[in-house]
Design an enzyme around this catalytic site. Structure first.
Site, PDB file in Angstrom:
ATOM      1  N   ASP A  44       3.621   8.255  12.681  1.00 51.26           N
ATOM      2  CA  ASP A  44       3.625   7.090  11.810  1.00 51.26           C
ATOM      3  C   ASP A  44       3.896   5.903  12.720  1.00 51.26           C
ATOM      4  O   ASP A  44       4.989   5.789  13.280  1.00 51.26           O
ATOM      5  CB  ASP A  44       4.717   7.237  10.745  1.00 51.26           C
ATOM      6  CG  ASP A  44       4.775   6.063   9.787  1.00 51.26           C
ATOM      7  OD1 ASP A  44       4.208   4.993  10.105  1.00 51.26           O
ATOM      8  OD2 ASP A  44       5.397   6.199   8.725  1.00 51.26           O
ATOM      9  N   HIS A  45       2.913   5.033  12.897  1.00 51.41           N
ATOM     10  CA  HIS A  45       3.049   3.921  13.832  1.00 51.41           C
ATOM     11  C   HIS A  45       4.226   3.011  13.483  1.00 51.41           C
ATOM     12  O   HIS A  45       4.783   2.358  14.348  1.00 51.41           O
ATOM     13  CB  HIS A  45       1.754   3.095  13.899  1.00 51.41           C
ATOM     14  CG  HIS A  45       1.427   2.390  12.633  1.00 51.41           C
ATOM     15  ND1 HIS A  45       0.681   2.964  11.628  1.00 51.41           N
ATOM     16  CD2 HIS A  45       1.774   1.155  12.190  1.00 51.41           C
ATOM     17  CE1 HIS A  45       0.563   2.114  10.627  1.00 51.41           C
ATOM     18  NE2 HIS A  45       1.216   1.008  10.937  1.00 51.41           N
ATOM     19  N   HIS A 107       5.891   5.005   5.441  1.00 53.28           N
ATOM     20  CA  HIS A 107       6.848   4.252   6.250  1.00 53.28           C
ATOM     21  C   HIS A 107       8.262   4.267   5.656  1.00 53.28           C
ATOM     22  O   HIS A 107       9.233   4.575   6.348  1.00 53.28           O
ATOM     23  CB  HIS A 107       6.390   2.801   6.414  1.00 53.28           C
ATOM     24  CG  HIS A 107       5.008   2.646   6.969  1.00 53.28           C
ATOM     25  ND1 HIS A 107       4.513   3.409   8.001  1.00 53.28           N
ATOM     26  CD2 HIS A 107       4.013   1.791   6.635  1.00 53.28           C
ATOM     27  CE1 HIS A 107       3.278   3.031   8.274  1.00 53.28           C
ATOM     28  NE2 HIS A 107       2.951   2.049   7.457  1.00 53.28           N
TER      29      HIS A 107
END
Length: 184
Positions: A44-45, A107
């Site tokens: 997950d960036h 996120h």
């Protein structure tokens, strides 16, 4: 042709990991048919953001916070993911996902995992994942009706500055889009 007999075989998959529990499970089963779990990296960036990366150090590296980071001293935690940019070139993806799927399911859940998990026995990937999974297993999963009753969704409009477009003015976003770009 992805696998070789020499070197390392790794697969990196960035979220979203499916579009529902069913599609995520299907994807997981397909990946497991060709790769072992230690070869699959689900990333997950958003977790690469500096403040998010500092959560474990702040929580577990400070003895005072480590001792008081519990239900006896903390009554409420609110996670806010605020951005000032639009969808930029992501309209094709974002208009199919929306804020609830993109920001909350991915996120925000990962940040909640860091904030709510017990201190893992080590900081290995498997121990961190196990600690986060304990948190995730205790979260209430909402069906569509419960989402409507418990979440507020909206769409951003034009800002005060000339460069601040509304969501439906973004390139490649349908003018009649009802996609959520805000969720609480």
């Amino acid at each position: 042709g992805l696998m070789s007999d020499t070197g390392y075989n790794r697969l990196m998959v960035e979220k979203p990991f499916g579009t529902s529990y069913k599609t995520a499970e299907e994807l997981q089963n397909q990946l497991e048919s060709g790769f072992s779990d230690d070869q699959i990296f689900r990333i997950d960036h958003y977790l690469g953001k500096e403040m998010v990366q500092n959560i474990p150090a702040v929580r577990f590296g400070n003895p005072i916070l480590d001792a008081t980071w519990n239900k006896n001293y903390i009554k409420n935690v609110q996670v806010t993911l605020a951005e000032q940019l639009g969808v930029e070139e992501r309209a094709g993806y974002y208009n199919t996902a929306g804020a609830l799927l993109d920001m909350i399911q991915n996120h925000a859940f990962q940040i909640v995992g860091w904030l709510a998990m017990e201190k893992p026995s080590s900081f290995s990937d498997t121990d961190i994942r196990a600690a986060k999974n304990t948190v995730f297993s205790k979260l209430k999963m909402y069906d569509k009706r419960e989402v409507v009753a418990n979440f507020v969704c909206g769409q951003y409009g034009r800002g005060r500055e000339v460069w601040q477009k509304s969501y439906t003015e973004e390139p490649d976003v349908p003018a009649d889009s009802k996609n959520d770009t805000y969720v609480a």
